[in-house]
Design an enzyme around this catalytic site. Sequence first.
Site, PDB file in Angstrom:
ATOM      1  N   ARG A 221       9.239   2.248  -2.989  1.00  0.00           N
ATOM      2  CA  ARG A 221       8.981   0.809  -3.176  1.00  0.00           C
ATOM      3  C   ARG A 221      10.292   0.037  -3.259  1.00  0.00           C
ATOM      4  O   ARG A 221      10.436  -1.027  -2.663  1.00  0.00           O
ATOM      5  CB  ARG A 221       8.142   0.573  -4.436  1.00  0.00           C
ATOM      6  CG  ARG A 221       7.803  -0.907  -4.669  1.00  0.00           C
ATOM      7  CD  ARG A 221       6.665  -1.085  -5.650  1.00  0.00           C
ATOM      8  NE  ARG A 221       5.481  -0.389  -5.176  1.00  0.00           N
ATOM      9  CZ  ARG A 221       5.085   0.818  -5.619  1.00  0.00           C
ATOM     10  NH1 ARG A 221       5.740   1.438  -6.590  1.00  0.00           N
ATOM     11  NH2 ARG A 221       4.024   1.410  -5.113  1.00  0.00           N
TER      12      ARG A 221
ATOM     13  N   ASP B  50       0.868  -1.169   0.000  1.00  0.00           N
ATOM     14  CA  ASP B  50       0.000   0.000   0.000  1.00  0.00           C
ATOM     15  C   ASP B  50       0.906   1.220   0.000  1.00  0.00           C
ATOM     16  O   ASP B  50       1.849   1.301   0.791  1.00  0.00           O
ATOM     17  CB  ASP B  50      -0.933  -0.005   1.226  1.00  0.00           C
ATOM     18  CG  ASP B  50      -2.167   0.841   0.948  1.00  0.00           C
ATOM     19  OD1 ASP B  50      -2.812   0.633  -0.094  1.00  0.00           O
ATOM     20  OD2 ASP B  50      -2.477   1.726   1.765  1.00  0.00           O
TER      21      ASP B  50
END
Length: 189
Positions: free
Chosen positions: A169, A65
Amino acid sequence: MRLTLITSNKGKLAEFRSALAPLGLEVLHSDEECDEIQADTLEEVVRSCLAQLKERGLVNMVIDDSGLFVHALGGFPGVYSAYALRTIGMDGVLRLLEGREDRSAHFECCIGASIDGEDIIVHGRCEGTIAKRPSGHEGFGFDPIFVPSGFERTFAEISITEKNGISHRGRAVQAFAEELRGRLNEAHR
Ligand code: ITT
């Protein structure tokens, strides 16, 4: 080892594959969905989703997320990034920043995994600024308007490998891989 990334976002999948393949981890894909709760943090969303998926019997899976936090907007869109992208879009975010001097922002990523029955939760963050206009066609989501610190190009103007080297990420995936390696080593001791 094989892991299943559960996401509706093909961009995330490509980045996970690119970062984890060199480490010998194969990433399978599932678009199984979970009910995303309204929460103040990415981690709360990840923990809730992970619990739902485990209840359905899924194993060796990973979820991600993420969000874009614009400082002059009090962190908006943050946990509402997917909704903001669908509704006001990148242009809407640019309009909200018109006339503002402070264009600083950061991306955050929370990865949650369930591996052999154990949870792993890690985070990654990337600082930057919001560009005046969108540029570039690589990547996905808000990439065309995010310029990472130390760069003059947006995330959409650099390669996936370069993005993974500095992104929220990319950092979270590295932290995840380290944690995973540590646990696997322990299990084999
Ligand atoms: P999931 O199925 O994995 O939830 P999603 O796209 O809905 O996919 P999120 O709920 O994490 O993902 O929402 C994050 C939003 O922020 C979404 O609109 C993404 O496109 C955007 N986003 C996340 N990471 C990004 C990145 O690295 N670059 C640009 N935009 C990003």
